[in-house]
Design a protein around this motif. Structure first.
Motif, PDB file in Angstrom:
ATOM      1  N   LEU A  26       1.174  -1.269  -0.263  1.00 33.39           N
ATOM      2  CA  LEU A  26       0.012   0.343   0.047  1.00 33.39           C
ATOM      3  C   LEU A  26       0.963   0.888  -0.544  1.00 33.39           C
ATOM      4  CD1 LEU A  26      -3.091  -1.047   2.508  1.00 33.39           C
ATOM      5  CD2 LEU A  26      -3.216  -0.713  -0.116  1.00 33.39           C
ATOM      6  N   TYR A  27       2.068   1.276   1.250  1.00 30.52           N
ATOM      7  CA  TYR A  27       2.636   2.365   0.963  1.00 30.52           C
ATOM      8  C   TYR A  27       3.367   2.527  -0.416  1.00 30.52           C
ATOM      9  CZ  TYR A  27       6.821   5.463   1.554  1.00 30.52           C
ATOM     10  OH  TYR A  27       7.564   6.627   1.491  1.00 30.52           O
ATOM     11  N   ASP A  28       3.648   1.617  -1.330  1.00 32.32           N
ATOM     12  CA  ASP A  28       4.225   2.010  -2.865  1.00 32.32           C
ATOM     13  C   ASP A  28       3.325   2.454  -3.695  1.00 32.32           C
ATOM     14  OD1 ASP A  28       6.759   1.287  -2.361  1.00 32.32           O
ATOM     15  OD2 ASP A  28       6.477  -0.966  -3.078  1.00 32.32           O
ATOM     16  N   LEU A  29       1.704   2.344  -3.298  1.00 35.29           N
ATOM     17  CA  LEU A  29       0.323   1.892  -4.417  1.00 35.29           C
ATOM     18  C   LEU A  29       0.503   3.574  -3.920  1.00 35.29           C
ATOM     19  CD1 LEU A  29      -1.350   1.119  -6.461  1.00 35.29           C
ATOM     20  CD2 LEU A  29      -2.748   0.602  -4.370  1.00 35.29           C
ATOM     21  N   GLN A  30       0.666   4.086  -2.625  1.00 34.58           N
ATOM     22  CA  GLN A  30       0.549   5.632  -2.266  1.00 34.58           C
ATOM     23  C   GLN A  30       0.888   6.204  -3.050  1.00 34.58           C
ATOM     24  OE1 GLN A  30       0.197   5.874   1.794  1.00 34.58           O
ATOM     25  NE2 GLN A  30       0.565   8.309   1.732  1.00 34.58           N
ATOM     26  N   GLU A  31       2.333   5.826  -3.260  1.00 31.41           N
ATOM     27  CA  GLU A  31       3.438   6.757  -3.870  1.00 31.41           C
ATOM     28  C   GLU A  31       3.675   6.636  -5.055  1.00 31.41           C
ATOM     29  OE1 GLU A  31       6.284   8.323  -2.786  1.00 31.41           O
ATOM     30  OE2 GLU A  31       5.045   8.061  -0.707  1.00 31.41           O
ATOM     31  N   MET A  32       3.380   5.652  -6.132  1.00 33.39           N
ATOM     32  CA  MET A  32       2.796   5.919  -7.240  1.00 33.39           C
ATOM     33  C   MET A  32       1.696   6.825  -7.350  1.00 33.39           C
ATOM     34  SD  MET A  32       3.689   1.723  -8.817  1.00 33.39           S
ATOM     35  CE  MET A  32       2.953   0.900  -7.499  1.00 33.39           C
ATOM     36  N   GLY A  33       0.667   5.937  -6.475  1.00 37.49           N
ATOM     37  CA  GLY A  33      -1.402   6.697  -7.714  1.00 37.49           C
ATOM     38  C   GLY A  33      -0.463   8.758  -6.899  1.00 37.49           C
ATOM     39  N   GLY A  34      -0.024   8.675  -6.133  1.00 36.67           N
ATOM     40  CA  GLY A  34       0.225  10.234  -5.516  1.00 36.67           C
ATOM     41  C   GLY A  34      -0.921  10.539  -4.318  1.00 36.67           C
ATOM     42  N   TRP A  35      -1.058  10.418  -3.488  1.00 37.49           N
ATOM     43  CA  TRP A  35      -1.995   9.647  -2.821  1.00 37.49           C
ATOM     44  C   TRP A  35      -1.711  10.235  -1.373  1.00 37.49           C
ATOM     45  CZ3 TRP A  35      -3.606   5.213  -5.030  1.00 37.49           C
ATOM     46  CH2 TRP A  35      -4.453   5.469  -6.318  1.00 37.49           C
ATOM     47  N   LYS A  36      -1.996  11.347  -0.366  1.00 36.24           N
ATOM     48  CA  LYS A  36      -1.201  11.583   0.947  1.00 36.24           C
ATOM     49  C   LYS A  36      -1.513  10.890   1.717  1.00 36.24           C
ATOM     50  CE  LYS A  36      -1.314  16.614  -0.656  1.00 36.24           C
ATOM     51  NZ  LYS A  36      -2.145  18.169  -0.799  1.00 36.24           N
ATOM     52  N   THR A  37      -2.281  10.891   1.821  1.00 36.09           N
ATOM     53  CA  THR A  37      -2.773   9.521   2.897  1.00 36.09           C
ATOM     54  C   THR A  37      -3.083   7.794   2.712  1.00 36.09           C
ATOM     55  OG1 THR A  37      -5.742   9.639   3.062  1.00 36.09           O
ATOM     56  CG2 THR A  37      -3.761  11.448   3.868  1.00 36.09           C
ATOM     57  N   ALA A  38      -2.952   7.078   3.507  1.00 33.70           N
ATOM     58  CA  ALA A  38      -3.174   5.345   3.650  1.00 33.70           C
ATOM     59  C   ALA A  38      -3.989   5.405   3.568  1.00 33.70           C
ATOM     60  CB  ALA A  38      -2.576   5.150   4.179  1.00 33.70           C
ATOM     61  N   VAL A  39      -5.541   7.210   3.676  1.00 29.94           N
ATOM     62  CA  VAL A  39      -6.738   6.657   3.486  1.00 29.94           C
ATOM     63  C   VAL A  39      -7.256   6.621   2.457  1.00 29.94           C
ATOM     64  CG1 VAL A  39      -8.658   7.845   4.876  1.00 29.94           C
ATOM     65  CG2 VAL A  39      -7.152   7.232   7.039  1.00 29.94           C
ATOM     66  N   MET A  40      -6.916   7.900   1.466  1.00 29.85           N
ATOM     67  CA  MET A  40      -7.041   7.420   0.420  1.00 29.85           C
ATOM     68  C   MET A  40      -6.386   6.604  -0.467  1.00 29.85           C
ATOM     69  SD  MET A  40      -8.541  10.151   0.205  1.00 29.85           S
ATOM     70  CE  MET A  40      -8.821  10.560  -2.247  1.00 29.85           C
ATOM     71  N   VAL A  41      -5.769   5.611  -0.273  1.00 28.81           N
ATOM     72  CA  VAL A  41      -5.485   4.841  -0.686  1.00 28.81           C
ATOM     73  C   VAL A  41      -6.874   3.912  -0.691  1.00 28.81           C
ATOM     74  CG1 VAL A  41      -3.856   2.755  -1.074  1.00 28.81           C
ATOM     75  CG2 VAL A  41      -2.668   4.947  -0.555  1.00 28.81           C
ATOM     76  N   GLY A  42      -6.846   3.011   0.340  1.00 29.81           N
ATOM     77  CA  GLY A  42      -7.845   2.517   0.878  1.00 29.81           C
ATOM     78  C   GLY A  42      -9.036   2.773   0.020  1.00 29.81           C
ATOM     79  N   ARG A  43      -9.159   3.989   0.013  1.00 26.70           N
ATOM     80  CA  ARG A  43     -10.521   4.531  -0.446  1.00 26.70           C
ATOM     81  C   ARG A  43     -10.636   4.208  -2.342  1.00 26.70           C
ATOM     82  NH1 ARG A  43     -11.967  10.847   1.869  1.00 26.70           N
ATOM     83  NH2 ARG A  43     -11.747  10.414   3.672  1.00 26.70           N
ATOM     84  N   TYR A  44      -9.614   4.183  -2.814  1.00 24.11           N
ATOM     85  CA  TYR A  44      -9.072   3.074  -4.058  1.00 24.11           C
ATOM     86  C   TYR A  44      -9.253   2.032  -4.778  1.00 24.11           C
ATOM     87  CZ  TYR A  44      -9.344   8.296  -6.100  1.00 24.11           C
ATOM     88  OH  TYR A  44      -9.846   9.203  -6.344  1.00 24.11           O
ATOM     89  N   ALA A  45      -7.937   1.514  -3.861  1.00 26.09           N
ATOM     90  CA  ALA A  45      -7.922  -0.233  -3.605  1.00 26.09           C
ATOM     91  C   ALA A  45      -7.987  -0.784  -2.960  1.00 26.09           C
ATOM     92  CB  ALA A  45      -6.628  -0.168  -4.022  1.00 26.09           C
ATOM     93  N   ASN A  46      -9.284  -1.857  -3.728  1.00 27.04           N
ATOM     94  CA  ASN A  46      -9.793  -2.691  -3.118  1.00 27.04           C
ATOM     95  C   ASN A  46      -9.347  -4.185  -3.092  1.00 27.04           C
ATOM     96  OD1 ASN A  46     -11.887  -0.952  -2.069  1.00 27.04           O
ATOM     97  ND2 ASN A  46     -11.704  -0.222  -4.499  1.00 27.04           N
ATOM     98  N   PRO A  47      -9.241  -5.073  -2.526  1.00 27.49           N
ATOM     99  CA  PRO A  47      -8.288  -6.234  -2.821  1.00 27.49           C
ATOM    100  C   PRO A  47      -9.747  -7.172  -3.074  1.00 27.49           C
ATOM    101  CG  PRO A  47      -8.875  -5.487  -0.465  1.00 27.49           C
ATOM    102  CD  PRO A  47      -9.360  -4.619  -1.424  1.00 27.49           C
ATOM    103  N   ALA A  48      -9.227  -8.358  -4.339  1.00 26.93           N
ATOM    104  CA  ALA A  48     -10.890  -9.054  -4.487  1.00 26.93           C
ATOM    105  C   ALA A  48     -10.974 -10.110  -3.287  1.00 26.93           C
ATOM    106  CB  ALA A  48     -10.238 -10.151  -5.708  1.00 26.93           C
ATOM    107  N   ARG A  49     -11.447 -10.499  -3.240  1.00 26.07           N
ATOM    108  CA  ARG A  49     -12.880 -11.109  -2.203  1.00 26.07           C
ATOM    109  C   ARG A  49     -11.541 -12.323  -2.219  1.00 26.07           C
ATOM    110  NH1 ARG A  49     -17.031  -9.938   0.391  1.00 26.07           N
ATOM    111  NH2 ARG A  49     -18.310  -8.152  -0.281  1.00 26.07           N
ATOM    112  N   ALA A  50     -11.421 -13.167  -2.924  1.00 22.27           N
ATOM    113  CA  ALA A  50     -10.423 -14.370  -3.542  1.00 22.27           C
ATOM    114  C   ALA A  50      -8.810 -14.576  -2.959  1.00 22.27           C
ATOM    115  CB  ALA A  50     -10.125 -15.079  -5.223  1.00 22.27           C
TER     116      ALA A  50
END
Length: 81
Positions: free
Chosen positions: A49-73
């Motif tokens: 998630l930290y790497d994704l936060q950097e790549m996506g330019g999100w300022k907080t981990a909360v914002m990453v969580g709003r965008y990145a949804n893991p698959a149930r599987a």
């Protein structure tokens, strides 16, 4: 590569984006939806998630969580490990 008015589309603006969608026959696509899909696919492939936060330019981990949804599987697989 998308071409708009004879030039490569380097930055997507409203006019260029909508023109390209009409030209290709693609409907109901929004940048936000593409961003959600991109982030979710990366998380499902194991991107931290930290790497994704950097790549996506999100300022907080909360914002990453709003965008990145893991698959149930994937969630089930990780819970068994």
């Amino acid at each position: 590569m998308l071409i708009y008015k004879g030039k490569p589309l380097g930055q997507v603006n409203t006019e260029g984006w909508h023109h390209s969608l009409r030209r290709t026959g693609i409907a109901n696509v929004r940048w936000r939806g593409l961003r959600h899909t991109w982030a979710s696919w990366l998380v499902q492939q194991g991107t931290k998630l930290y790497d994704l936060q950097e790549m996506g330019g999100w300022k907080t981990a909360v914002m990453v969580g709003r965008y990145a949804n893991p698959a149930r599987a994937n969630m089930a697989r990780h819970s068994r490990d």
